[in-house]
Design an enzyme around this catalytic site. Sequence first.
Site, PDB file in Angstrom:
ATOM      1  N   ALA A 124       0.986  34.726 -20.735  1.00 49.33           N
ATOM      2  CA  ALA A 124       1.569  34.108 -22.084  1.00 49.33           C
ATOM      3  C   ALA A 124       2.581  33.155 -21.645  1.00 49.33           C
ATOM      4  O   ALA A 124       2.654  32.096 -22.323  1.00 49.33           O
ATOM      5  CB  ALA A 124       2.210  35.028 -22.853  1.00 49.33           C
ATOM      6  N   LYS A 175     -11.250  44.376 -15.782  1.00 47.96           N
ATOM      7  CA  LYS A 175     -10.274  43.824 -14.797  1.00 47.96           C
ATOM      8  C   LYS A 175      -8.866  44.440 -14.991  1.00 47.96           C
ATOM      9  O   LYS A 175      -8.274  44.932 -14.040  1.00 47.96           O
ATOM     10  CB  LYS A 175     -10.339  42.400 -14.800  1.00 47.96           C
ATOM     11  CG  LYS A 175      -9.740  41.832 -16.116  1.00 47.96           C
ATOM     12  CD  LYS A 175      -8.207  41.695 -16.039  1.00 47.96           C
ATOM     13  CE  LYS A 175      -7.711  41.289 -17.367  1.00 47.96           C
ATOM     14  NZ  LYS A 175      -6.203  41.338 -17.519  1.00 47.96           N
ATOM     15  N   SER A 238       1.800  40.445 -14.534  1.00 42.98           N
ATOM     16  CA  SER A 238       0.612  41.507 -15.001  1.00 42.98           C
ATOM     17  C   SER A 238       1.159  42.992 -15.356  1.00 42.98           C
ATOM     18  O   SER A 238       1.544  43.498 -14.516  1.00 42.98           O
ATOM     19  CB  SER A 238      -0.804  41.438 -14.238  1.00 42.98           C
ATOM     20  OG  SER A 238      -1.437  42.701 -14.664  1.00 42.98           O
TER      21      SER A 238
END
Length: 310
Positions: A124, A175, A238
């Site tokens: 983002a 994932k 992440s």
Amino acid sequence: MIGIIGAGAFGGALAIALGAKQPVSLWGRGMSGREIARLPGAVLPQTVQVVGLDVVSRADTLLLALPAQAMGQFLAEHWRVLDGKALVACCKGVDVLSGFGPTGVIAQHCPRARAAILTGPSFASDIAKGLPTALTLACADKAEGEALQQRLSTDVLRLYRTSDVTGAEFGGALKNVIAIAAGVVMGAGLGESARAALMTRGFAEMQRLALHLGARAETLAGLSGFGDLVLTCTSAQSRNYRYGLALGAGTGFDPAQTVEGVATAKAVATLSQHKQVDMPITQMVAALTQQKITLEAAIHALMSRPLKQE
């Protein structure tokens, strides 16, 4: 006008990116100002209107930037004003209650909606800064997919289109599970070589389940599968990877952070058993995150599996 439901980091970043091209209406629970709490320093452009849910829902195209596990409840409460519209899921996960991906959840609650999903390797913060990003837009309806691709692409947000919704949404969901496992490997000090092996075998798992569910191999090899896997298994941006790091190192993790891979691991562990698809890494992540197994036992279980041809 484009409407965005959900003003978290990704919803806010999409509002900023799309607002550079066209008017956007944005709704977020409890949001009133023009700053995005999850994107420090980011300010919405004047082309983005912060509005109530009754106003944003008037848009014909709505981006649902909601956590995967919250989408079902939201749609169950508001389906009357959403059904029949173009609803684009902007999350990655498998619903624990139904076992569906995001578009399946949309179809369950809004059967007349034109469902699509926007997914792929992206943070983002990068999108909010205007950095070049490529994503996958998956829509079963070719004409609708083409229209959405034109509507949602910008000078720095490049969308590739596919009709393989299953491959796109399960690639993005699975994932996250492998990213947790990659974080565990690094947090436990097992090294880069172990992470590379984990990513490779994890990708094999992703393909096994997705293809069993009807996905196409080329979709998993693209942005929404392999591309997203590489990004989330190697970057501390992440949340899934950071959660795995903390789990592997035995340290705490902020419970306020949404970690989509935890619920997805639980859902996929059940789904893979039902479908009789072998997914040992996913099973270990599900067991670890539910505290059903120790880290040492999980590593031993994976390393002691029977030797076989790749």
